[in-house]
Design an enzyme around this catalytic site. Structure first.
Site, PDB file in Angstrom:
ATOM      1  N   GLY A 115       0.971  -1.662   0.364  1.00 11.34           N
ATOM      2  CA  GLY A 115      -0.124  -0.062   0.045  1.00 11.34           C
ATOM      3  C   GLY A 115       0.644   0.777  -0.670  1.00 11.34           C
ATOM      4  O   GLY A 115       2.369   1.109  -0.121  1.00 11.34           O
ATOM      5  N   LYS A 116       0.146   2.191  -0.269  1.00 13.92           N
ATOM      6  CA  LYS A 116       0.707   3.114   0.070  1.00 13.92           C
ATOM      7  C   LYS A 116      -0.129   4.835  -0.282  1.00 13.92           C
ATOM      8  O   LYS A 116      -0.902   4.975  -0.647  1.00 13.92           O
ATOM      9  CB  LYS A 116       1.770   3.873  -1.196  1.00 13.92           C
TER      10      LYS A 116
END
Ligand code: NAD
Length: 426
Positions: A115-116
């Site tokens: 994720g980011k």
């Protein structure tokens, strides 16, 4: 200030991080004969949340920033990845960074997906209270995606443990639960870990040692060049000079400094604390920011932003090997040049996994409600990094490819195994 929808990026000008990521996925998929259905799935992020982040500024105005949280793939566990505040942030870059986390956590053997997230803003233009309101509103907007078993954010460029503290506190206020394991890189008093800040740099050092060992290079007296003197580059310069290396050149966004005998890193750090830049440091010759690529060295460490090393730079550097502390610092064209020139590159998805491994330790301790002994934590970090390096080195040897392709091959195989065994819902 930038408005919603503007297409900008915090990469070096003109570099499209998402295209580069897709190219790397495609190349590794072809190499290992990846199941085409799995390949198709990994070319598209699982979910993207775009949010407006309205913030009451100190002068009473309302500014509306844009934020995102991206989950690239969660087949191997909750999404894991940093939160970045940057004026040029865009969604394509975040997609690429989230995908890099998918493969990074797989290569490191951590039970996470990728994720980011972040907010397009210039934190240097915000007061502390504006920064707090921005962080809290962003946390509230992305809260439905976040949690110990869903998505566990951490610090990244321009965010730190204070921002993680505000982020975690906001989740607690909204849910009424002490969700310590929802965020990592927190202050120790909130279930954070001593030594988290230096974990990425320590992991880079383990990779430098391992690569030097394989290449038969004695590190004592060997020269290092570092691009970037922030959370990663700063401690790294200190660790390398403590290990007997000569850190001969360091740059940051304002300039660069060069000393062929090796920079006195603690004095350089004092200078940076005072002047906020390495430029003008008295114990070295000041050179232009991009002249560091002309400085000969045994190891070169890009520790700034994506897309920094272009094919042109790759042609001219005089180095024995490169270790990528930054995410995506080498363009695919530069990779080809390094392969032709026989210069090994220890890729980001292996070299900078010290931070996410440390985050994994923090998450595990918060879930256990039991703090580990710091020495045991450091030893475990070293072991994870050494095992990751050995696995990638062996794969590169087996497949007769460079280390980046080998790392992606390992990452893809591990993610594919989870996707296949879990099947496609419903
Ligand atoms: P930071 O913001 O603390 O430091 C970045 C440094 O790069 C600063 O010194 C800045 O002046 C310099 N810089 C920016 N543009 C530059 C340019 N054009 N030329 C030379 N220097 C330039 O960021 P950080 O946390 O140290 O992260 C650096 C890189 O490492 C990023 O790619 C980040 O994603 C990656 N990374 C960080 C961590 C972590 O634990 N902080 C973990 C994994 C990967």
């Amino acid at each position: 200030m930038h408005t919603r929808g503007e297409a900008m990026s915090s990469d070096s000008a003109g570099f499209d991080a998402w295209s580069a990521m897709l190219q790397r996925i495609d190349e590794a998929a072809a190499l290992i004969g990846l199941d085409p259905n799995v390949h198709k799935k990994l070319r598209v992020p699982r979910r993207i949340l775009e949010v407006a982040v309205p913030v009451r500024m100190d002068d009473g105005r309302l500014e509306v920033f844009t934020g995102w949280r991206v989950h690239h793939d969660t087949s191997r566990g909750p999404a894991k990845g940093g939160i970045r505040f940057h004026p040029d942030l865009d969604l394509r870059e975040l997609n690429a960074l989230a995908a890099a986390m998918t493969f990074k956590t797989a290569v490191a053997g951590l039970p996470f997906g990728g994720g980011k997230g972040g907010v397009r803003c210039d934190p240097s233009m915000l007061s502390l209270s504006e920064l707090e309101r921005l962080t809290r509103r962003y946390a509230a907007e992305v809260a439905p995606l976040v949690g110990p078993e869903r998505d566990v954010p951490a610090p990244d460029v321009n965010t730190n443990e204070q921002i993680m503290a505000w982020f975690a506190d906001t989740l607690w206020m909204l849910s009424g639960e002490a969700g310590w394991a929802s965020v990592t890189g927190k202050p120790v008093v909130m279930g954070g870990m001593t030594g988290h800040a230096g974990a990425t740099s320590s992991g880079v050092v383990t990779c430098i040692r391992a690569a030097a060992d394989k290449l038969g290079i004695d590190l004592v007296g060997a020269r290092a060049v570092i691009q970037g003197f922030g959370n990663v580059g700063g401690p790294l310069a200190f660790l390398l000079s403590s290990a007997g290396m000569r850190v001969v050149a360091v740059s940051d966004v304002e300039g660069a400094v060069y000393n062929p005998s090796g920079l006195e890193v603690s004095e350089l750090s004092d200078h940076v604390r005072l002047h906020k830049t390495v430029a003008g440091f008295a114990g070295a010759e000041s050179i232009s920011r991009d002249s560091i690529w002309d400085v000969p060295s045994e190891v070169m460490v890009p520790a700034a932003l994506s897309g920094a090393i272009t094919a042109e730079i790759a042609h001219k550097v005089q180095v024995s090997f490169i270790v990528e502390a930054a995410n995506g610092p080498t363009t695919p064209e530069a990779d080809e040049v390094f392969a032709e020139r026989g210069i090994p590159v220890v890729p980001d998805i292996l070299a900078n996994t010290g931070g996410v491994t440390s985050s994994y330790f923090e998450w595990a301790q918060d879930k256990q409600g039991f703090a580990w002994d710091p020495e045991m934590t450091a030893a475990r970090l070293r072991k994870f990094m050494e095992e990751g390096f050995e696995a990638v080195w062996a794969k590169a040897d087996l497949l007769k490819v460079h280390m980046r392709l080998a790392a992606y091959a390992i990452g893809l195989e591990r993610v594919a195994e989870a996707i296949v065994v879990r099947g496609v819902f419903p």
